[in-house]
Enzyme design. Sequence first.
Site, short mmCIF file in Angstrom:
data_model
loop_
_atom_site.label_atom_id
_atom_site.label_comp_id
_atom_site.label_asym_id
_atom_site.label_seq_id
_atom_site.Cartn_x
_atom_site.Cartn_y
_atom_site.Cartn_z
N LYS A 17 39.67 -56.87 49.27
CA LYS A 17 38.25 -58.19 48.07
C LYS A 17 37.01 -57.36 47.76
O LYS A 17 36.32 -57.97 46.30
CB LYS A 17 38.08 -58.55 49.23
CG LYS A 17 38.79 -59.97 50.52
CD LYS A 17 38.08 -60.65 51.89
CE LYS A 17 37.08 -59.22 52.35
NZ LYS A 17 37.56 -58.37 53.61
N GLU A 140 30.46 -60.94 50.12
CA GLU A 140 31.66 -60.48 50.21
C GLU A 140 31.81 -60.72 52.18
O GLU A 140 31.25 -59.88 52.99
CB GLU A 140 32.13 -59.22 50.01
CG GLU A 140 33.66 -59.18 50.83
CD GLU A 140 34.27 -56.84 50.58
OE1 GLU A 140 33.23 -56.61 49.99
OE2 GLU A 140 34.73 -56.93 51.31
N LYS A 189 53.91 -69.33 51.27
CA LYS A 189 53.42 -69.64 52.95
C LYS A 189 51.97 -69.04 53.72
O LYS A 189 51.41 -69.68 53.73
CB LYS A 189 54.86 -69.05 53.70
CG LYS A 189 54.50 -70.73 54.96
CD LYS A 189 54.48 -72.05 53.94
CE LYS A 189 55.80 -72.54 54.65
NZ LYS A 189 55.78 -73.83 53.46
N PRO A 190 52.09 -67.24 53.35
CA PRO A 190 51.43 -67.25 53.52
C PRO A 190 49.77 -67.93 53.41
O PRO A 190 48.65 -68.16 54.14
CB PRO A 190 51.24 -65.46 53.43
CG PRO A 190 52.83 -65.39 53.91
CD PRO A 190 53.23 -66.55 53.14
N GLN A 192 49.09 -70.22 51.97
CA GLN A 192 49.05 -72.17 52.15
C GLN A 192 48.25 -71.89 53.51
O GLN A 192 47.58 -72.54 54.31
CB GLN A 192 50.46 -72.74 52.38
CG GLN A 192 50.59 -72.69 50.70
CD GLN A 192 52.15 -73.41 51.13
OE1 GLN A 192 52.60 -74.28 51.66
NE2 GLN A 192 53.20 -73.15 50.50
N CYS A 380 25.96 -31.86 51.68
CA CYS A 380 25.72 -31.91 53.18
C CYS A 380 25.81 -30.62 53.74
O CYS A 380 25.80 -29.35 53.58
CB CYS A 380 25.44 -32.71 53.50
SG CYS A 380 24.64 -33.97 54.57
N LEU A 381 27.20 -30.97 54.47
CA LEU A 381 27.99 -29.83 55.58
C LEU A 381 28.34 -28.24 54.90
O LEU A 381 28.39 -27.10 55.23
CB LEU A 381 28.47 -30.46 56.62
CG LEU A 381 29.28 -29.63 57.33
CD1 LEU A 381 28.33 -28.93 58.72
CD2 LEU A 381 30.28 -30.35 57.65
N GLY A 382 28.36 -28.99 53.90
CA GLY A 382 29.06 -28.10 52.72
C GLY A 382 28.17 -27.48 52.28
O GLY A 382 28.56 -25.77 51.98
N GLU A 404 23.56 -26.54 65.22
CA GLU A 404 25.04 -27.72 65.66
C GLU A 404 26.15 -26.84 66.09
O GLU A 404 26.62 -27.74 67.28
CB GLU A 404 25.20 -28.43 64.35
CG GLU A 404 25.51 -29.42 64.38
CD GLU A 404 26.20 -30.73 63.17
OE1 GLU A 404 25.33 -29.81 62.09
OE2 GLU A 404 26.89 -31.53 63.52
N HIS A 506 24.13 -35.71 49.16
CA HIS A 506 24.91 -36.33 49.05
C HIS A 506 25.18 -37.45 47.18
O HIS A 506 25.04 -37.87 47.63
CB HIS A 506 25.78 -37.32 49.70
CG HIS A 506 26.16 -36.72 51.27
ND1 HIS A 506 26.79 -36.74 51.36
CD2 HIS A 506 25.09 -36.97 52.52
CE1 HIS A 506 26.99 -36.41 52.50
NE2 HIS A 506 25.73 -35.58 53.14
N GLU A 508 26.62 -37.53 46.34
CA GLU A 508 28.71 -38.35 45.46
C GLU A 508 28.01 -40.33 45.21
O GLU A 508 29.04 -40.94 44.83
CB GLU A 508 29.57 -38.34 46.16
CG GLU A 508 29.80 -38.64 47.71
CD GLU A 508 29.32 -37.12 48.37
OE1 GLU A 508 28.27 -36.38 48.30
OE2 GLU A 508 28.95 -37.86 49.87
#
Length: 551
Positions: A17, A140, A189-190, A192, A380-382, A404, A506, A508
């Site tokens: 979706k 959404e 059918k699903p 419908q 980050c953690l990297g 940590e 981050h 990314e």
Amino acid sequence: MTKHIFVTGGVVSGLGKGLSGSSLGRLLKARGLRVTMQKLDPYLNVDPGTMNPFEHGEVFVTDDGGETDLDLGHYERFVDENLTQDSNATTGSIYSSVIAAERRGDYLGKTVQVIPHITNEIKRRINRLVSDEVDVVITEVGGTVGDIEILPFLEAIRQFRLDVGRENVFYIHVTLVPYIGPSSEQKTKPTQHSVTELRSRGIQPDAIVCRSDDPISADLRRKISNLCDVPMEGVVNAADASSLYDIPLVLHDEGLDEYVCRVLGLDDREVDLDPWKEIVAKVEAATTPVRIGLIGKYVSLPDAYLSVVESLNHGGLHHGGDIQIEWIQAEEVEGLLAAGRLKDLDGIVIPGGFGERGVEGKIAAAAYAREFDVPCLGLCLGMQVMTIEYARNALNLANANSTEFDTRTPHPVIDLMESQRDVTDMGGTMRLGAYVAQLKPGSRVAEAYGEEVVSERHRHRYEFNPKYRQRFEESELVLSGESPDGRLVEFIELNNHPFWVATQAHPEFKSRPDRPHPLFREFVAASMQRAEGRNPQLIDIDADVPANAES
Ligand code: GLN
């Protein structure tokens, strides 16, 4: 008047979706419309920040520090707009607001109920995105029609059409048309049943996006149109595509964007799909294999690293590289290294994460990459792991660690900042959202970005410990980016290495298909160079002929 498109899903979850909505968003944007998107999530967590990535996939972080559903990543990458935390609302956050209002006495002693109080709060959340700057809001609704938790959301979006006028709302329902092997048939059918369920909540879809393995026939479309009372133009087929970038073009060929615009009375403007087609062409041209080892803790659910993988792919598209991810369980790294099983990797990514498990494996991977000139990108953690590795093995700080993972380490090279200590609430204790960093002129990261002041999104508690700054600065490791006040280390990189670069942020979350993030772009470039260096060698060995033999 801002127009609203609501996307619901039926039959099964995981039909894409989010991707259908994002693709439609992209198509509307290609018509010059101003589009924004949001996700309503029926679960009770206040936000996905505390949810296990194994269950829910990555937490996508927005510039303003929202910890949101990973679908917002699709929205940002497809529609190419930066969203805010207002673009994600969960049942938990909605109930929290209503209950807080009740405690304040805002309801003047009235009985507080799902209808109208929860539904009003849902509508308020939807309306938060409405502004003069936005032509279309795509919302959404998470989950599947028929779920118990989804009911208040369906009721709210049903009422919404009455509130803002029929001509301003468009409902899309995404369903599955399964193929049944023994009878060699696709079944409606699903779909419908799912539409019946939606209609029992008072929502008649304007369009149905039918997901299927193979294209569905005209007869089947007619049947769905008839039985679900949706015009033929509104029955749209999205058969499985070879790449997710194909989806906008598929939906466009099916006429969905044109139909939506017609129903909503949006001017029929010219569509400029060329930039998107260029992306699709690059996917087809990206054929040079590049093997990237992703060393993670949640590798059994690749969605946990969705934005990292997408960013690598963006880098691949830019250079014509076909990114092949090797999912490597962090705890297995030492064994794999000993068995020589990682030597074919062209690059290594050490992504973000929390908790101690697998950290030693990540450190071993960072050490291997540093020693054997394998391109390595730490996120980050990297970055924290690469800092620990360098401290232990290059600076001889035995047992260096992050507090940590080891509160008694003699060398806490990664530690909580003063301001983070003594905070116990699990939400809200992290450095979250966009922060600016100042890059060192001439450094590798400054060259990659092409600028010296950059902004990246963050989500972490621990930091590079400034007490160790000098030790690092006297070595080959360059602290190549820091917070403007100079207190926090944001980027590190190694001199004399093809690419050993990391950031506390981050990056990314900011990469786009047509604008790969600079760090990913450069990392993929370095990895491809290694791949090219490796391949002829392999061919020589395989062919068993002397390198100078005449052909
Ligand atoms: N666990 C580390 C911290 O809290 C890193 C977090 C991350 O990688 N997102 O600082």
